[in-house]
Motif scaffolding. Structure first.
Motif, PDB file in Angstrom:
ATOM      1  N   SER A   1       0.827  -1.207   0.000  1.00 51.00           N
ATOM      2  CA  SER A   1       0.000   0.000   0.000  1.00 51.00           C
ATOM      3  C   SER A   1       0.860   1.256   0.000  1.00 51.00           C
ATOM      4  O   SER A   1       0.560   2.230  -0.705  1.00 51.00           O
ATOM      5  CB  SER A   1      -0.921   0.026   1.221  1.00 51.00           C
ATOM      6  N   LEU A   2       1.919   1.230   0.772  1.00 49.78           N
ATOM      7  CA  LEU A   2       2.821   2.379   0.847  1.00 49.78           C
ATOM      8  C   LEU A   2       3.496   2.632  -0.498  1.00 49.78           C
ATOM      9  O   LEU A   2       3.584   3.775  -0.957  1.00 49.78           O
ATOM     10  CB  LEU A   2       3.864   2.146   1.942  1.00 49.78           C
ATOM     11  N   LEU A   3       3.942   1.569  -1.147  1.00 51.86           N
ATOM     12  CA  LEU A   3       4.560   1.727  -2.459  1.00 51.86           C
ATOM     13  C   LEU A   3       3.560   2.237  -3.492  1.00 51.86           C
ATOM     14  O   LEU A   3       3.908   3.040  -4.363  1.00 51.86           O
ATOM     15  CB  LEU A   3       5.182   0.411  -2.923  1.00 51.86           C
ATOM     16  N   CYS A   4       2.317   1.795  -3.397  1.00 51.28           N
ATOM     17  CA  CYS A   4       1.278   2.297  -4.305  1.00 51.28           C
ATOM     18  C   CYS A   4       1.063   3.795  -4.093  1.00 51.28           C
ATOM     19  O   CYS A   4       0.960   4.559  -5.054  1.00 51.28           O
ATOM     20  CB  CYS A   4      -0.027   1.536  -4.115  1.00 51.28           C
ATOM     21  N   LEU A   5       0.998   4.206  -2.832  1.00 49.42           N
ATOM     22  CA  LEU A   5       0.849   5.638  -2.541  1.00 49.42           C
ATOM     23  C   LEU A   5       2.024   6.437  -3.083  1.00 49.42           C
ATOM     24  O   LEU A   5       1.851   7.523  -3.652  1.00 49.42           O
ATOM     25  CB  LEU A   5       0.735   5.856  -1.029  1.00 49.42           C
ATOM     26  N   LEU A   6       3.234   5.905  -2.911  1.00 53.08           N
ATOM     27  CA  LEU A   6       4.421   6.585  -3.406  1.00 53.08           C
ATOM     28  C   LEU A   6       4.374   6.689  -4.934  1.00 53.08           C
ATOM     29  O   LEU A   6       4.655   7.748  -5.503  1.00 53.08           O
ATOM     30  CB  LEU A   6       5.693   5.864  -2.959  1.00 53.08           C
ATOM     31  N   GLY A   7       4.027   5.596  -5.609  1.00 55.04           N
ATOM     32  CA  GLY A   7       3.921   5.620  -7.071  1.00 55.04           C
ATOM     33  C   GLY A   7       2.895   6.632  -7.548  1.00 55.04           C
ATOM     34  O   GLY A   7       3.125   7.357  -8.520  1.00 55.04           O
ATOM     35  N   GLU A   8       1.761   6.712  -6.854  1.00 55.07           N
ATOM     36  CA  GLU A   8       0.732   7.683  -7.218  1.00 55.07           C
ATOM     37  C   GLU A   8       1.228   9.110  -6.998  1.00 55.07           C
ATOM     38  O   GLU A   8       0.975  10.001  -7.819  1.00 55.07           O
ATOM     39  CB  GLU A   8      -0.539   7.418  -6.421  1.00 55.07           C
ATOM     40  N   ALA A   9       1.966   9.325  -5.911  1.00 54.39           N
ATOM     41  CA  ALA A   9       2.506  10.665  -5.637  1.00 54.39           C
ATOM     42  C   ALA A   9       3.546  11.042  -6.692  1.00 54.39           C
ATOM     43  O   ALA A   9       3.587  12.192  -7.149  1.00 54.39           O
ATOM     44  CB  ALA A   9       3.124  10.712  -4.235  1.00 54.39           C
ATOM     45  N   GLN A  10       4.377  10.084  -7.100  1.00 54.77           N
ATOM     46  CA  GLN A  10       5.364  10.360  -8.141  1.00 54.77           C
ATOM     47  C   GLN A  10       4.667  10.715  -9.459  1.00 54.77           C
ATOM     48  O   GLN A  10       5.076  11.648 -10.151  1.00 54.77           O
ATOM     49  CB  GLN A  10       6.279   9.142  -8.338  1.00 54.77           C
ATOM     50  N   ALA A  11       3.617   9.987  -9.777  1.00 53.45           N
ATOM     51  CA  ALA A  11       2.879  10.264 -11.010  1.00 53.45           C
ATOM     52  C   ALA A  11       2.205  11.636 -10.943  1.00 53.45           C
ATOM     53  O   ALA A  11       2.157  12.352 -11.942  1.00 53.45           O
ATOM     54  CB  ALA A  11       1.842   9.171 -11.247  1.00 53.45           C
ATOM     55  N   ASP A  12       1.702  12.005  -9.775  1.00 54.48           N
ATOM     56  CA  ASP A  12       1.084  13.323  -9.605  1.00 54.48           C
ATOM     57  C   ASP A  12       2.057  14.441  -9.942  1.00 54.48           C
ATOM     58  O   ASP A  12       1.658  15.498 -10.422  1.00 54.48           O
ATOM     59  CB  ASP A  12       0.590  13.519  -8.168  1.00 54.48           C
ATOM     60  N   GLU A  13       3.335  14.209  -9.683  1.00 55.72           N
ATOM     61  CA  GLU A  13       4.360  15.217  -9.954  1.00 55.72           C
ATOM     62  C   GLU A  13       4.903  15.132 -11.372  1.00 55.72           C
ATOM     63  O   GLU A  13       5.750  15.925 -11.751  1.00 55.72           O
ATOM     64  CB  GLU A  13       5.532  15.056  -8.987  1.00 55.72           C
ATOM     65  N   GLY A  14       4.458  14.153 -12.136  1.00 58.53           N
ATOM     66  CA  GLY A  14       4.955  14.000 -13.494  1.00 58.53           C
ATOM     67  C   GLY A  14       6.212  13.149 -13.584  1.00 58.53           C
ATOM     68  O   GLY A  14       6.860  13.091 -14.616  1.00 58.53           O
ATOM     69  N   LEU A  15       6.564  12.460 -12.514  1.00 60.10           N
ATOM     70  CA  LEU A  15       7.741  11.577 -12.494  1.00 60.10           C
ATOM     71  C   LEU A  15       7.298  10.170 -12.917  1.00 60.10           C
ATOM     72  O   LEU A  15       7.275   9.229 -12.128  1.00 60.10           O
ATOM     73  CB  LEU A  15       8.366  11.558 -11.096  1.00 60.10           C
ATOM     74  N   PHE A  16       6.931  10.043 -14.194  1.00 60.62           N
ATOM     75  CA  PHE A  16       6.265   8.837 -14.668  1.00 60.62           C
ATOM     76  C   PHE A  16       7.142   7.597 -14.654  1.00 60.62           C
ATOM     77  O   PHE A  16       6.673   6.517 -14.324  1.00 60.62           O
ATOM     78  CB  PHE A  16       5.683   9.077 -16.062  1.00 60.62           C
ATOM     79  N   MET A  17       8.415   7.708 -15.005  1.00 59.19           N
ATOM     80  CA  MET A  17       9.289   6.532 -14.992  1.00 59.19           C
ATOM     81  C   MET A  17       9.513   6.040 -13.561  1.00 59.19           C
ATOM     82  O   MET A  17       9.485   4.839 -13.306  1.00 59.19           O
ATOM     83  CB  MET A  17      10.622   6.838 -15.676  1.00 59.19           C
ATOM     84  N   ALA A  18       9.714   6.960 -12.641  1.00 57.57           N
ATOM     85  CA  ALA A  18       9.880   6.579 -11.231  1.00 57.57           C
ATOM     86  C   ALA A  18       8.593   5.938 -10.720  1.00 57.57           C
ATOM     87  O   ALA A  18       8.630   4.933 -10.000  1.00 57.57           O
ATOM     88  CB  ALA A  18      10.253   7.794 -10.386  1.00 57.57           C
ATOM     89  N   ALA A  19       7.453   6.508 -11.098  1.00 61.11           N
ATOM     90  CA  ALA A  19       6.157   5.959 -10.677  1.00 61.11           C
ATOM     91  C   ALA A  19       5.983   4.552 -11.231  1.00 61.11           C
ATOM     92  O   ALA A  19       5.532   3.641 -10.520  1.00 61.11           O
ATOM     93  CB  ALA A  19       5.020   6.860 -11.142  1.00 61.11           C
TER      94      ALA A  19
ATOM     95  N   ALA B   1       5.675  -2.607  -6.257  1.00 59.93           N
ATOM     96  CA  ALA B   1       4.514  -2.913  -5.413  1.00 59.93           C
ATOM     97  C   ALA B   1       3.794  -4.150  -5.931  1.00 59.93           C
ATOM     98  O   ALA B   1       3.404  -5.029  -5.153  1.00 59.93           O
ATOM     99  CB  ALA B   1       3.565  -1.716  -5.374  1.00 59.93           C
ATOM    100  N   GLN B   2       3.636  -4.234  -7.236  1.00 61.48           N
ATOM    101  CA  GLN B   2       2.958  -5.376  -7.843  1.00 61.48           C
ATOM    102  C   GLN B   2       3.735  -6.666  -7.586  1.00 61.48           C
ATOM    103  O   GLN B   2       3.161  -7.687  -7.207  1.00 61.48           O
ATOM    104  CB  GLN B   2       2.800  -5.124  -9.338  1.00 61.48           C
ATOM    105  N   ALA B   3       5.042  -6.610  -7.773  1.00 60.14           N
ATOM    106  CA  ALA B   3       5.879  -7.798  -7.537  1.00 60.14           C
ATOM    107  C   ALA B   3       5.839  -8.215  -6.072  1.00 60.14           C
ATOM    108  O   ALA B   3       5.757  -9.402  -5.752  1.00 60.14           O
ATOM    109  CB  ALA B   3       7.320  -7.518  -7.973  1.00 60.14           C
ATOM    110  N   MET B   4       5.909  -7.233  -5.162  1.00 55.02           N
ATOM    111  CA  MET B   4       5.869  -7.533  -3.731  1.00 55.02           C
ATOM    112  C   MET B   4       4.528  -8.170  -3.350  1.00 55.02           C
ATOM    113  O   MET B   4       4.485  -9.116  -2.559  1.00 55.02           O
ATOM    114  CB  MET B   4       6.107  -6.266  -2.916  1.00 55.02           C
ATOM    115  N   ALA B   5       3.442  -7.667  -3.933  1.00 56.58           N
ATOM    116  CA  ALA B   5       2.114  -8.218  -3.640  1.00 56.58           C
ATOM    117  C   ALA B   5       2.019  -9.659  -4.120  1.00 56.58           C
ATOM    118  O   ALA B   5       1.513 -10.528  -3.408  1.00 56.58           O
ATOM    119  CB  ALA B   5       1.036  -7.361  -4.289  1.00 56.58           C
ATOM    120  N   ARG B   6       2.505  -9.905  -5.308  1.00 55.37           N
ATOM    121  CA  ARG B   6       2.457 -11.270  -5.854  1.00 55.37           C
ATOM    122  C   ARG B   6       3.333 -12.225  -5.057  1.00 55.37           C
ATOM    123  O   ARG B   6       2.963 -13.362  -4.817  1.00 55.37           O
ATOM    124  CB  ARG B   6       2.868 -11.264  -7.323  1.00 55.37           C
TER     125      ARG B   6
END
Length: 135
Positions: free
Chosen positions: A52-70, A77-82
Motif C-alpha cells: 500500500s505504501l509503495l502504491c501511494l508513493l507511485g501515485e505521488a510520483q505520477a502526480d508530480e509527473g515523475l512517470f518513470m519513477a512511478a 509494489a505489484q511484484a511484492m504483492a504477488r
C-alpha cells in the motif's frame, strides 16, 4: 489524494504538497520495505502495508509527473504483492492508469500534429498510386 489514471496525471505539475507527500512517502517506503525485504520478519500485515505504501508513493510520483519513477515503484509494489500472495489489484490498476495517461498524451499530440499528418497522408497517397500502377 488522486488515484492512478485520474486527473492528477499532469506532466510538469509542481505542487508543494505533492512534492512533500512524495518525499515523505519515499523516506518511509525505503525504511519499511527494507525491513520487509530482509529477515526481520515479513508478516502478512507488514507486507500488505508495504504494498500500500509503495502504491501511494507511485501515485505521488505520477502526480508530480515523475512517470518513470512511478512506473518502477508500482511495478515493485505489484511484484511484492504477488510474492507475498496479496492482492495486487491496486498496483495493477495504478499501472494501467499510468500507461493510459501516457498513451493519451502521446496519442493526442500525434493526432494534433498537422504537418506530420499531412506528410503521412502524402506518403500513403504516393504508395497507393505507385502500387495501383503495378500490373
Amino acid at each position: 489524494r488522486s488515484r492512478a489514471g485520474g486527473p492528477a496525471f499532469v506532466a510538469g505539475k509542481q505542487d508543494l504538497s505533492a512534492r512533500t507527500r512524495r518525499l515523505l512517502l519515499s523516506s518511509v517506503a525505503s525504511v519499511v520495505c527494507k525491513v520487509n525485504d530482509g529477515f526481520h520478519g515479513s508478516g502478512s500485515s507488514s507486507s500488505a502495508k508495504s504494498v500500500s505504501l509503495l502504491c501511494l508513493l507511485g501515485e505521488a510520483q505520477a502526480d508530480e509527473g515523475l512517470f518513470m519513477a512511478a512506473f518502477r515503484t508500482l511495478q515493485r509494489a505489484q511484484a511484492m504483492a504477488r510474492q507475498s500472495n496479496h492482492s495486487s489489484d491496486r498496483a495493477e490498476a495504478a499501472l494501467q492508469g499510468l500507461r493510459a495517461a501516457a498513451l493519451q498524451r502521446w496519442h493526442f499530440q500525434m493526432i494534433n500534429d498537422v504537418p506530420r499528418a499531412e506528410a503521412y497522408d502524402r506518403a500513403i497517397q504516393a504508395a497507393v498510386s505507385t502500387l495501383s500502377q503495378r500490373p
